[in-house]
Design an enzyme around this catalytic site. Sequence first.
Site, PDB file in Angstrom:
ATOM      1  N   SER A  67      24.674  -0.772  -5.859  1.00  0.00           N
ATOM      2  CA  SER A  67      23.771  -0.333  -5.888  1.00  0.00           C
ATOM      3  C   SER A  67      22.738  -0.136  -4.359  1.00  0.00           C
ATOM      4  CB  SER A  67      22.882  -1.623  -6.855  1.00  0.00           C
ATOM      5  OG  SER A  67      21.394  -1.185  -6.760  1.00  0.00           O
ATOM      6  N   SER A  95      19.246  -0.262  -4.496  1.00  0.00           N
ATOM      7  CA  SER A  95      18.456  -0.761  -4.834  1.00  0.00           C
ATOM      8  C   SER A  95      17.724  -2.021  -3.399  1.00  0.00           C
ATOM      9  CB  SER A  95      18.050  -2.277  -6.608  1.00  0.00           C
ATOM     10  OG  SER A  95      18.385  -0.284  -6.435  1.00  0.00           O
ATOM     11  N   THR A 119      20.611  -1.276 -14.086  1.00  0.00           N
ATOM     12  CA  THR A 119      21.245  -0.583 -14.300  1.00  0.00           C
ATOM     13  C   THR A 119      22.401  -0.520 -14.864  1.00  0.00           C
ATOM     14  OG1 THR A 119      21.891   1.212 -12.145  1.00  0.00           O
ATOM     15  CG2 THR A 119      22.580  -1.299 -12.450  1.00  0.00           C
ATOM     16  N   LYS A 131      21.257   0.202 -19.183  1.00  0.00           N
ATOM     17  CA  LYS A 131      19.912   0.128 -19.958  1.00  0.00           C
ATOM     18  C   LYS A 131      19.430   0.283 -21.333  1.00  0.00           C
ATOM     19  CE  LYS A 131      19.452   3.208 -15.701  1.00  0.00           C
ATOM     20  NZ  LYS A 131      19.096   4.417 -14.829  1.00  0.00           N
ATOM     21  N   ASN A 136      14.842   0.870 -16.927  1.00  0.00           N
ATOM     22  CA  ASN A 136      15.243   0.311 -15.439  1.00  0.00           C
ATOM     23  C   ASN A 136      14.481  -0.469 -14.794  1.00  0.00           C
ATOM     24  OD1 ASN A 136      13.457   1.614 -14.556  1.00  0.00           O
ATOM     25  ND2 ASN A 136      14.140   3.195 -13.271  1.00  0.00           N
ATOM     26  N   ASP A 152      12.363   6.110 -13.786  1.00  0.00           N
ATOM     27  CA  ASP A 152      13.088   7.055 -13.635  1.00  0.00           C
ATOM     28  C   ASP A 152      12.497   8.250 -13.959  1.00  0.00           C
ATOM     29  OD1 ASP A 152      15.038   5.327 -12.828  1.00  0.00           O
ATOM     30  OD2 ASP A 152      16.591   5.846 -14.868  1.00  0.00           O
ATOM     31  N   GLY A 207      24.060  18.413 -18.592  1.00  0.00           N
ATOM     32  CA  GLY A 207      24.161  16.756 -18.974  1.00  0.00           C
ATOM     33  C   GLY A 207      23.085  16.566 -20.038  1.00  0.00           C
ATOM     34  N   GLY A 234      22.004   9.348 -20.099  1.00  0.00           N
ATOM     35  CA  GLY A 234      20.918   8.583 -20.206  1.00  0.00           C
ATOM     36  C   GLY A 234      20.464   9.162 -19.404  1.00  0.00           C
TER      37      GLY A 234
HETATM   38  P1  NAP Z   1      25.842   9.014 -18.237  1.00  0.00           P
HETATM   39  O1  NAP Z   1      24.586   8.890 -19.275  1.00  0.00           O
HETATM   40  O2  NAP Z   1      27.333   8.678 -18.312  1.00  0.00           O
HETATM   41  O3  NAP Z   1      26.144  10.974 -18.251  1.00  0.00           O
HETATM   42  C1  NAP Z   1      27.219  11.630 -18.262  1.00  0.00           C
HETATM   43  C2  NAP Z   1      26.740  13.134 -18.004  1.00  0.00           C
HETATM   44  O4  NAP Z   1      27.670  13.979 -17.165  1.00  0.00           O
HETATM   45  C3  NAP Z   1      26.922  13.305 -19.649  1.00  0.00           C
HETATM   46  O5  NAP Z   1      26.675  14.644 -19.475  1.00  0.00           O
HETATM   47  C4  NAP Z   1      28.561  14.090 -18.806  1.00  0.00           C
HETATM   48  O6  NAP Z   1      28.741  15.131 -19.793  1.00  0.00           O
HETATM   49  C5  NAP Z   1      28.912  15.021 -17.652  1.00  0.00           C
HETATM   50  N1  NAP Z   1      29.706  14.580 -17.230  1.00  0.00           N
HETATM   51  C6  NAP Z   1      30.678  13.512 -17.341  1.00  0.00           C
HETATM   52  N2  NAP Z   1      32.722  14.411 -17.061  1.00  0.00           N
HETATM   53  C7  NAP Z   1      32.267  16.005 -17.094  1.00  0.00           C
HETATM   54  C8  NAP Z   1      31.949  16.344 -16.459  1.00  0.00           C
HETATM   55  N3  NAP Z   1      33.491  16.575 -16.376  1.00  0.00           N
HETATM   56  N4  NAP Z   1      32.306  18.206 -16.609  1.00  0.00           N
HETATM   57  C9  NAP Z   1      30.517  18.248 -17.226  1.00  0.00           C
HETATM   58  N5  NAP Z   1      29.912  17.482 -17.742  1.00  0.00           N
HETATM   59  C10 NAP Z   1      30.183  16.284 -17.439  1.00  0.00           C
HETATM   60  O7  NAP Z   1      25.993   9.078 -17.252  1.00  0.00           O
HETATM   61  P2  NAP Z   1      24.004   9.046 -16.741  1.00  0.00           P
HETATM   62  O8  NAP Z   1      23.589   7.294 -16.156  1.00  0.00           O
HETATM   63  O9  NAP Z   1      22.882  10.196 -17.044  1.00  0.00           O
HETATM   64  O10 NAP Z   1      24.290   9.152 -15.274  1.00  0.00           O
HETATM   65  C11 NAP Z   1      24.811  10.820 -14.674  1.00  0.00           C
HETATM   66  C12 NAP Z   1      24.417  11.128 -13.078  1.00  0.00           C
HETATM   67  O11 NAP Z   1      23.078  10.853 -12.623  1.00  0.00           O
HETATM   68  C13 NAP Z   1      24.994   9.846 -12.041  1.00  0.00           C
HETATM   69  O12 NAP Z   1      25.881  11.065 -10.977  1.00  0.00           O
HETATM   70  C14 NAP Z   1      23.778   9.364 -11.710  1.00  0.00           C
HETATM   71  O13 NAP Z   1      24.348   8.259 -10.482  1.00  0.00           O
HETATM   72  C15 NAP Z   1      23.163   9.788 -11.120  1.00  0.00           C
HETATM   73  N6  NAP Z   1      21.541   9.502 -11.656  1.00  0.00           N
HETATM   74  C16 NAP Z   1      20.634   9.130 -10.396  1.00  0.00           C
HETATM   75  C17 NAP Z   1      19.491   8.512 -10.184  1.00  0.00           C
HETATM   76  C18 NAP Z   1      18.762   8.336  -9.467  1.00  0.00           C
HETATM   77  O14 NAP Z   1      17.614   7.952  -8.867  1.00  0.00           O
HETATM   78  N7  NAP Z   1      18.749   9.674  -8.313  1.00  0.00           N
HETATM   79  C19 NAP Z   1      19.318   8.126 -11.801  1.00  0.00           C
HETATM   80  C20 NAP Z   1      19.993   7.167 -12.459  1.00  0.00           C
HETATM   81  C21 NAP Z   1      21.217   8.641 -12.405  1.00  0.00           C
HETATM   82  P3  NAP Z   1      29.772  14.008 -22.088  1.00  0.00           P
HETATM   83  O15 NAP Z   1      28.283  13.679 -22.664  1.00  0.00           O
HETATM   84  O16 NAP Z   1      30.475  16.056 -22.652  1.00  0.00           O
HETATM   85  O17 NAP Z   1      30.735  13.704 -21.501  1.00  0.00           O
END
Ligand code: NAP
Length: 279
Positions: free
Chosen positions: A19, A21, A66, A70, A91, A107, A133, A136
């Site tokens: 993290s 943060s 995180t 969450k 968060n 977020d 996507g 979360g």
């Molecule tokens: P999550 O709940 O695990 O969701 C992951 C997503 O990615 C799902 O929609 C999943 O699809 C998709 N995915 C995984 N592998 C894939 C593949 N091979 N092909 C296509 N889709 C795929 O994770 P999250 O918490 O939402 O986080 C997602 C991203 O956002 C991460 O990279 C995280 O670092 C980023 N993020 C950034 C911030 C920021 O402050 N910048 C904050 C939060 C999150 P399925 O449903 O089909 O598995």
Amino acid sequence: MSESRFILAGVMGWPVAHSRSPVIHKHWIAQYGLQGTYVQLPVQPERLGDAIRGLPALGFAGCNVTVPHKVEALALMDDVHPVARRMAAINTIVVREDGSLYGMNNDGAGWVQSLRDADPAWRAQAGPALVLGAGGAARAIVVALLDEGAPEVRLTNRTREKAEALAQELGPQVKVVDWKDRNQAMAGVSLLVNTTTQGMQGHPALDVVLDDLPVGALVSDLVYIPQETPLLATARQRGHRAVGGLGMLINQARPAFHAWFGVMPEVTPALRAALQATF
Ligand code: NAP
């Protein structure tokens, strides 16, 4: 004598060592000359309840929450901000004076601010958005887009059922598109957002073709490691304005810091440099 002048906050996750943060909050604690610190709180999922309920006794002002906590953490709050309730995840936890726990989710607001920082004229009302996507993070983005007045949110996910469940819950402006049709769904949008893990360090690049994306569309990638994902690089080559995930991370931290430390912190070049140094 009260011990309350030293303010304690942290980030609870599993794992949590990656993290960024602590870098952000410690930078602000130093910048504003505050008495306090921000620590890593690695908590296994099965100990989440014990850890969260222990925050007031340990003297924490609160903490960030995180992955993977969450969603589960929300159920442990005494009170939850309505936006966090709609996002079905928190968060940030604030320990109130009476020891009760208040959950927030910054977020979506942090992400919107990161788009405005890149393009002050950006408006969700400008046209449809395509969100890739349905995890979360997608949920926070779709809620934020609807709250900002997006006329239509096209939602596509590898596992279609998850997108359908989200659309069902969030209303008719959210239209589910099959994952195989994601490229054609770019036609006519003013915003493309990647909320999948694709493009992250250690993951393959996001498999999309931008040919149908209108020239003026903004491209946002929530991934911030690396800061320049293949999606962002391709978008920039095509002349799109492209925004990485670091601005979201920084901006979501501001209201949390304010709630714990009583100062609404500024985002400065020095903070960005401190973060850059960690990559
Ligand atoms: P999550 O709940 O695990 O969701 C992951 C997503 O990615 C799902 O929609 C999943 O699809 C998709 N995915 C995984 N592998 C894939 C593949 N091979 N092909 C296509 N889709 C795929 O994770 P999250 O918490 O939402 O986080 C997602 C991203 O956002 C991460 O990279 C995280 O670092 C980023 N993020 C950034 C911030 C920021 O402050 N910048 C904050 C939060 C999150 P399925 O449903 O089909 O598995």
